[in-house]
Design a protein around this motif. Structure first.
Motif, PDB file in Angstrom:
ATOM      1  N   THR A 168       0.885  -1.160   0.051  1.00 44.64           N
ATOM      2  CA  THR A 168       0.043   0.009  -0.080  1.00 44.64           C
ATOM      3  C   THR A 168       0.790   1.281  -0.246  1.00 44.64           C
ATOM      4  O   THR A 168       0.301   2.461  -0.423  1.00 44.64           O
ATOM      5  CB  THR A 168      -0.813  -0.076   1.179  1.00 44.64           C
ATOM      6  N   VAL A 169       2.184   1.179   0.390  1.00 49.72           N
ATOM      7  CA  VAL A 169       3.262   2.282   0.273  1.00 49.72           C
ATOM      8  C   VAL A 169       3.830   2.364  -0.739  1.00 49.72           C
ATOM      9  O   VAL A 169       4.902   3.126  -0.941  1.00 49.72           O
ATOM     10  CB  VAL A 169       3.839   2.438   1.642  1.00 49.72           C
ATOM     11  N   GLY A 170       3.642   1.398  -1.967  1.00 53.12           N
ATOM     12  CA  GLY A 170       4.192   1.202  -3.191  1.00 53.12           C
ATOM     13  C   GLY A 170       5.551   0.645  -3.283  1.00 53.12           C
ATOM     14  O   GLY A 170       6.278   1.096  -4.290  1.00 53.12           O
ATOM     15  N   VAL A 171       5.824  -0.030  -2.088  1.00 56.01           N
ATOM     16  CA  VAL A 171       7.002  -1.091  -2.335  1.00 56.01           C
ATOM     17  C   VAL A 171       6.814  -2.054  -3.164  1.00 56.01           C
ATOM     18  O   VAL A 171       5.691  -2.753  -2.893  1.00 56.01           O
ATOM     19  CB  VAL A 171       7.420  -1.308  -0.706  1.00 56.01           C
ATOM     20  N   HIS A 172       7.461  -2.600  -4.014  1.00 60.54           N
ATOM     21  CA  HIS A 172       7.419  -3.572  -4.917  1.00 60.54           C
ATOM     22  C   HIS A 172       8.342  -4.845  -4.386  1.00 60.54           C
ATOM     23  O   HIS A 172       9.509  -4.659  -4.129  1.00 60.54           O
ATOM     24  CB  HIS A 172       7.878  -3.208  -6.635  1.00 60.54           C
ATOM     25  N   PHE A 173       7.747  -6.164  -4.692  1.00 55.54           N
ATOM     26  CA  PHE A 173       8.365  -7.316  -4.339  1.00 55.54           C
ATOM     27  C   PHE A 173       7.859  -8.271  -5.497  1.00 55.54           C
ATOM     28  O   PHE A 173       7.143  -8.159  -6.344  1.00 55.54           O
ATOM     29  CB  PHE A 173       7.588  -7.965  -3.140  1.00 55.54           C
ATOM     30  N   LYS A 174       8.984  -9.271  -5.619  1.00 62.04           N
ATOM     31  CA  LYS A 174       8.754 -10.389  -6.446  1.00 62.04           C
ATOM     32  C   LYS A 174       8.138 -11.470  -5.684  1.00 62.04           C
ATOM     33  O   LYS A 174       8.757 -11.776  -4.603  1.00 62.04           O
ATOM     34  CB  LYS A 174      10.160 -10.789  -7.156  1.00 62.04           C
ATOM     35  N   GLY A 175       7.242 -12.217  -6.104  1.00 63.11           N
ATOM     36  CA  GLY A 175       6.490 -13.144  -5.430  1.00 63.11           C
ATOM     37  C   GLY A 175       6.562 -14.545  -6.127  1.00 63.11           C
ATOM     38  O   GLY A 175       6.483 -14.554  -7.327  1.00 63.11           O
ATOM     39  N   GLU A 176       6.774 -15.647  -5.328  1.00 61.93           N
ATOM     40  CA  GLU A 176       6.763 -17.032  -5.932  1.00 61.93           C
ATOM     41  C   GLU A 176       5.593 -17.801  -5.168  1.00 61.93           C
ATOM     42  O   GLU A 176       4.931 -17.780  -4.062  1.00 61.93           O
ATOM     43  CB  GLU A 176       7.996 -18.108  -5.382  1.00 61.93           C
ATOM     44  N   ILE A 177       4.808 -18.221  -6.027  1.00 53.70           N
ATOM     45  CA  ILE A 177       3.591 -19.082  -5.529  1.00 53.70           C
ATOM     46  C   ILE A 177       3.982 -20.383  -5.249  1.00 53.70           C
ATOM     47  O   ILE A 177       4.465 -21.206  -5.783  1.00 53.70           O
ATOM     48  CB  ILE A 177       2.580 -19.246  -6.766  1.00 53.70           C
ATOM     49  N   ILE A 178       3.812 -20.660  -3.865  1.00 57.96           N
ATOM     50  CA  ILE A 178       4.393 -22.056  -3.254  1.00 57.96           C
ATOM     51  C   ILE A 178       3.212 -22.797  -3.059  1.00 57.96           C
ATOM     52  O   ILE A 178       3.247 -24.065  -2.642  1.00 57.96           O
ATOM     53  CB  ILE A 178       5.030 -21.645  -2.014  1.00 57.96           C
ATOM     54  N   GLN A 179       1.696 -22.394  -3.022  1.00 57.24           N
ATOM     55  CA  GLN A 179       0.636 -23.329  -2.896  1.00 57.24           C
ATOM     56  C   GLN A 179      -0.635 -22.826  -3.479  1.00 57.24           C
ATOM     57  O   GLN A 179      -0.757 -21.400  -3.437  1.00 57.24           O
ATOM     58  CB  GLN A 179       0.373 -23.625  -1.058  1.00 57.24           C
ATOM     59  N   ARG A 180      -1.254 -23.586  -4.195  1.00 63.06           N
ATOM     60  CA  ARG A 180      -2.510 -23.052  -4.726  1.00 63.06           C
ATOM     61  C   ARG A 180      -3.516 -24.260  -4.443  1.00 63.06           C
ATOM     62  O   ARG A 180      -3.277 -25.180  -4.737  1.00 63.06           O
ATOM     63  CB  ARG A 180      -2.502 -22.568  -6.158  1.00 63.06           C
ATOM     64  N   ASP A 181      -4.955 -23.821  -4.520  1.00 65.69           N
ATOM     65  CA  ASP A 181      -5.922 -24.547  -4.210  1.00 65.69           C
ATOM     66  C   ASP A 181      -7.064 -24.261  -5.135  1.00 65.69           C
ATOM     67  O   ASP A 181      -7.963 -23.295  -4.664  1.00 65.69           O
ATOM     68  CB  ASP A 181      -6.158 -24.769  -2.799  1.00 65.69           C
ATOM     69  N   PRO A 182      -7.297 -24.692  -6.339  1.00 64.12           N
ATOM     70  CA  PRO A 182      -8.482 -23.981  -7.167  1.00 64.12           C
ATOM     71  C   PRO A 182      -9.648 -24.416  -6.507  1.00 64.12           C
ATOM     72  O   PRO A 182     -10.712 -23.520  -6.691  1.00 64.12           O
ATOM     73  CB  PRO A 182      -8.221 -25.017  -8.480  1.00 64.12           C
ATOM     74  N   GLN A 183     -10.067 -25.443  -5.934  1.00 62.44           N
ATOM     75  CA  GLN A 183     -11.140 -25.822  -5.316  1.00 62.44           C
ATOM     76  C   GLN A 183     -11.825 -24.617  -4.246  1.00 62.44           C
ATOM     77  O   GLN A 183     -12.795 -24.043  -4.149  1.00 62.44           O
ATOM     78  CB  GLN A 183     -11.021 -27.119  -4.569  1.00 62.44           C
ATOM     79  N   ARG A 184     -10.617 -24.494  -3.513  1.00 60.37           N
ATOM     80  CA  ARG A 184     -10.885 -23.354  -2.192  1.00 60.37           C
ATOM     81  C   ARG A 184     -10.788 -21.889  -2.581  1.00 60.37           C
ATOM     82  O   ARG A 184     -11.098 -21.065  -2.189  1.00 60.37           O
ATOM     83  CB  ARG A 184      -9.846 -23.592  -1.010  1.00 60.37           C
ATOM     84  N   ASP A 185     -10.174 -21.898  -3.974  1.00 60.21           N
ATOM     85  CA  ASP A 185      -9.934 -20.712  -4.500  1.00 60.21           C
ATOM     86  C   ASP A 185      -8.955 -19.844  -3.852  1.00 60.21           C
ATOM     87  O   ASP A 185      -9.081 -18.500  -3.361  1.00 60.21           O
ATOM     88  CB  ASP A 185     -11.039 -19.798  -4.810  1.00 60.21           C
ATOM     89  N   LEU A 186      -7.939 -20.442  -3.237  1.00 61.31           N
ATOM     90  CA  LEU A 186      -6.877 -19.746  -2.430  1.00 61.31           C
ATOM     91  C   LEU A 186      -5.488 -20.015  -2.917  1.00 61.31           C
ATOM     92  O   LEU A 186      -5.028 -21.131  -3.322  1.00 61.31           O
ATOM     93  CB  LEU A 186      -6.793 -19.972  -0.706  1.00 61.31           C
ATOM     94  N   ALA A 187      -4.307 -19.115  -2.817  1.00 59.67           N
ATOM     95  CA  ALA A 187      -3.210 -19.534  -2.881  1.00 59.67           C
ATOM     96  C   ALA A 187      -2.371 -18.543  -1.970  1.00 59.67           C
ATOM     97  O   ALA A 187      -2.748 -17.728  -1.374  1.00 59.67           O
ATOM     98  CB  ALA A 187      -2.858 -18.820  -4.581  1.00 59.67           C
ATOM     99  N   LEU A 188      -0.970 -19.223  -1.953  1.00 60.75           N
ATOM    100  CA  LEU A 188       0.035 -18.505  -1.100  1.00 60.75           C
ATOM    101  C   LEU A 188       1.272 -18.170  -1.704  1.00 60.75           C
ATOM    102  O   LEU A 188       1.495 -19.049  -2.745  1.00 60.75           O
ATOM    103  CB  LEU A 188       0.381 -19.516   0.270  1.00 60.75           C
TER     104      LEU A 188
END
Length: 317
Positions: A185-205
């Motif tokens: 929210t303060v404009g800091v940028h990061f690169k992220g790696e998806i380490i877990q996803r669950d299409p059924q629950r529609d959630l990802a980490l």
């Protein structure tokens, strides 16, 4: 320190030195959800300098009780009367100043109920009468914008930190993407790696390097919310970081392909998916999933219990 002390151990109720006389004020229903009634009562008690504890009883009943041994014992019982009303019963011991002061509480609740009813009957979006609660605003720093896809076809949605370096978001916009961009929210940028996803629950980490220390507490989250309860989402709709929207639960729990969902009247725009949803105390209750395609005024939220199950699978891996 907050004066509302949430004690859910019935044992505490038993050991409290309670010697209250018979109830002095009969049960009185007010047009307030239980959450709204609790908020109104706590605000009144805080404003009058009371120290008290809140006990959760079966059936959704809340007991608010004095913890000051020097004061006359008193107790307020908040009992759900209907999804949109709460019965309040006042009991106090003895007579004198305490009785006089508490005599002001019930008219106060009546005024609050009249005010909330006026809001409910108002135009869509007018639930902002009381503004955004401070505990909700305090959570803005935990929310991020998530960008996935190619430069030519970027998809943007929302997420929030649940641990330092871990962002929770919805999964339906990710596809097979493995890396995303995060903007705080303060404009800091990061690169992220998806380490877990669950299409059924529609959630990802998503895991990032470093990140802020402020996170949303899942341990203090709530699994149950009341019909008509005010809620607040913080997200990144149409790439506008830190946007807060107010709404309320406007339907019973739903199911979509076995996924339990809360139904809410709250603004949901492109990019809102993944926004954390809080109650008036800034406590996490859900994540924005999306809105009804044929009715923009109806949104759907992923409950905390689904988030907990999703993360539990990660811990077991």
């Amino acid at each position: 320190m907050k004066r509302c002390i949430y004690l859910f151990l019935h044992a505490v109720f038993l050991v409290y030195p309670y010697s209250m006389h018979a109830a002095e004020s009969g049960e009185q229903p007010y047009a307030l959800s239980r959450a709204a009634a609790r908020q109104a009562v706590c605000q009144w008690l805080n404003a009058h300098g009371y120290s008290y504890q809140v006990l959760s009883e079966p059936g959704g009943v809340l007991l608010l009780r004095s913890v000051s041994p020097a004061a006359e014992p008193w107790q307020l019982e908040l009992r759900p009367h209907s999804p949109l009303s709460t019965a309040v019963t006042l009991s106090s011991a003895g007579s004198g100043e305490e009785r006089t002061r508490f005599a002001e509480l019930l008219p106060y609740l009546k005024e609050r109920a009249a005010g909330d009813t006026a809001i409910t009957r108002g135009k869509e979006g007018q639930q902002q009468r009381d503004g955004i609660p401070g505990p909700v605003l305090d959570q803005i720093g935990t929310v991020v914008c998530v960008r996935a896809g190619s430069p030519e076809n970027t998809i943007q949605f929302s997420g929030f930190f649940i641990e330092k370096g871990l962002v929770l978001c919805t999964a339906h916009d990710l596809g097979v993407t493995r890396e995303v961009s995060i903007v705080s929210t303060v404009g800091v940028h990061f690169k992220g790696e998806i380490i877990q996803r669950d299409p059924q629950r529609d959630l990802a980490l998503i895991r990032i390097e470093d990140g802020p220390d402020q996170v949303v507490s899942l341990a203090q989250g709530r699994n149950l919310v009341g019909m008509g309860e005010r809620i607040f989402s913080i997200g990144c709709p149409v790439a506008l970081r830190g946007t807060v929207n107010a709404g309320f639960i406007n339907g019973p729990p739903r199911r979509l392909h076995e996924l339990p969902l809360w139904q809410a009247d709250i603004a949901i725009q492109p990019g809102s998916s993944g926004s954390p949803v809080f109650d008036s105390n800034g406590v996490l209750i859900a994540v924005v999933k999306g809105r009804h395609r044929l009715s923009p005024g109806i949104g759907f939220l992923i409950p905390l219990e689904v988030i907990t199950d999703f993360l539990q699978e990660k811990s077991e891996q």
